[in-house]
Design a protein around this motif. Structure first.
Motif, PDB file in Angstrom:
ATOM      1  N   UNK A  61       0.789  -1.209  -0.055  1.00  0.00           N
ATOM      2  CA  UNK A  61       0.000   0.049  -0.194  1.00  0.00           C
ATOM      3  C   UNK A  61       0.968   1.206  -0.086  1.00  0.00           C
ATOM      4  N   UNK A  62       1.823   1.394   0.731  1.00  0.00           N
ATOM      5  CA  UNK A  62       2.954   2.276   0.741  1.00  0.00           C
ATOM      6  C   UNK A  62       3.599   2.366  -0.671  1.00  0.00           C
ATOM      7  N   UNK A  63       3.802   1.555  -1.517  1.00  0.00           N
ATOM      8  CA  UNK A  63       4.466   1.577  -2.799  1.00  0.00           C
ATOM      9  C   UNK A  63       3.476   2.112  -3.530  1.00  0.00           C
ATOM     10  N   UNK A  64       2.068   1.852  -3.625  1.00  0.00           N
ATOM     11  CA  UNK A  64       0.770   2.368  -4.313  1.00  0.00           C
ATOM     12  C   UNK A  64       0.768   3.615  -3.825  1.00  0.00           C
ATOM     13  N   UNK A  65       0.782   4.153  -2.705  1.00  0.00           N
ATOM     14  CA  UNK A  65       0.491   5.351  -2.304  1.00  0.00           C
ATOM     15  C   UNK A  65       1.458   6.317  -2.856  1.00  0.00           C
ATOM     16  N   UNK A  66       2.722   5.809  -2.911  1.00  0.00           N
ATOM     17  CA  UNK A  66       4.127   6.752  -3.402  1.00  0.00           C
ATOM     18  C   UNK A  66       3.737   6.936  -4.827  1.00  0.00           C
ATOM     19  N   UNK A  67       3.451   6.019  -5.865  1.00  0.00           N
ATOM     20  CA  UNK A  67       3.085   5.958  -6.990  1.00  0.00           C
ATOM     21  C   UNK A  67       2.348   7.067  -7.436  1.00  0.00           C
ATOM     22  N   UNK A  68       1.148   7.000  -6.742  1.00  0.00           N
ATOM     23  CA  UNK A  68      -0.116   7.852  -7.026  1.00  0.00           C
ATOM     24  C   UNK A  68       0.345   9.121  -6.649  1.00  0.00           C
ATOM     25  N   UNK A  69       1.172   9.395  -5.492  1.00  0.00           N
ATOM     26  CA  UNK A  69       1.440  10.786  -5.434  1.00  0.00           C
ATOM     27  C   UNK A  69       2.564  11.267  -6.457  1.00  0.00           C
ATOM     28  N   UNK A  70       3.383  10.413  -6.654  1.00  0.00           N
ATOM     29  CA  UNK A  70       4.363  10.954  -7.929  1.00  0.00           C
ATOM     30  C   UNK A  70       3.577  11.195  -9.190  1.00  0.00           C
ATOM     31  N   UNK A  71       2.678  10.445  -9.292  1.00  0.00           N
ATOM     32  CA  UNK A  71       1.813  10.588 -10.896  1.00  0.00           C
ATOM     33  C   UNK A  71       1.272  11.850 -10.649  1.00  0.00           C
ATOM     34  N   UNK A  72       0.460  12.036  -9.432  1.00  0.00           N
ATOM     35  CA  UNK A  72      -0.266  13.170  -9.430  1.00  0.00           C
ATOM     36  C   UNK A  72       0.655  14.590  -9.589  1.00  0.00           C
ATOM     37  N   UNK A  73       1.892  14.476  -8.982  1.00  0.00           N
ATOM     38  CA  UNK A  73       2.662  15.623  -9.046  1.00  0.00           C
ATOM     39  C   UNK A  73       3.244  15.837 -10.530  1.00  0.00           C
ATOM     40  N   UNK A  74       3.293  14.723 -11.096  1.00  0.00           N
ATOM     41  CA  UNK A  74       3.983  15.056 -12.652  1.00  0.00           C
ATOM     42  C   UNK A  74       2.941  15.412 -13.374  1.00  0.00           C
ATOM     43  N   UNK A  75       1.856  15.162 -13.187  1.00  0.00           N
ATOM     44  CA  UNK A  75       0.578  15.601 -14.309  1.00  0.00           C
ATOM     45  C   UNK A  75      -0.062  16.647 -13.849  1.00  0.00           C
ATOM     46  N   UNK A  76       0.118  17.401 -12.570  1.00  0.00           N
ATOM     47  CA  UNK A  76      -0.544  18.434 -12.105  1.00  0.00           C
ATOM     48  C   UNK A  76      -0.382  19.654 -12.725  1.00  0.00           C
ATOM     49  N   UNK A  77      -1.384  20.279 -13.266  1.00  0.00           N
ATOM     50  CA  UNK A  77      -1.143  21.560 -13.881  1.00  0.00           C
ATOM     51  C   UNK A  77      -1.224  22.850 -12.692  1.00  0.00           C
TER      52      UNK A  77
END
Length: 87
Positions: free
Chosen positions: A16-32
């Motif tokens: 779950x920590x790995x999934x949460x880290x992936x989602x956080x990184x994805x959101x940061x990289x795709x955030x306008x």
């Protein structure tokens, strides 16, 4: 040779920590970023959104206090959003 000598089966894995880290990184990289709230603190190129369908490369000039946008914006200066270009 000096490789991994332990057992991967015994290594603690918090999926779950790995999934949460992936989602956080994805959101940061795709955030306008909203240009009314913040502008880049550097002058190298970022991806800018001119309309919901037109994107371009631009940079923000602190000296001039305005966006410098590439050629595909067809004379539009208003930037609706910007984000870093990640390799």
């Amino acid at each position: 040779m000096g490789g991994f000598t332990g057992s991967w089966e015994r290594a603690p894995v918090n999926r779950q920590a790995m999934v949460d880290a992936y989602i956080a990184a994805y959101e940061e990289l795709t955030r306008w970023n909203d240009p009314k709230e913040s502008v880049p603190d550097h002058e190298w190129a970022v991806l800018v959104r001119i309309t919901t369908r037109i994107y371009d490369i631009g940079s923000y000039s602190n000296k001039m206090g305005r966006w410098l946008i590439g050629t595909n914006s067809f004379g539009r200066d208003e930037v609706l959003g910007w984000r870093e270009i990640h390799e």
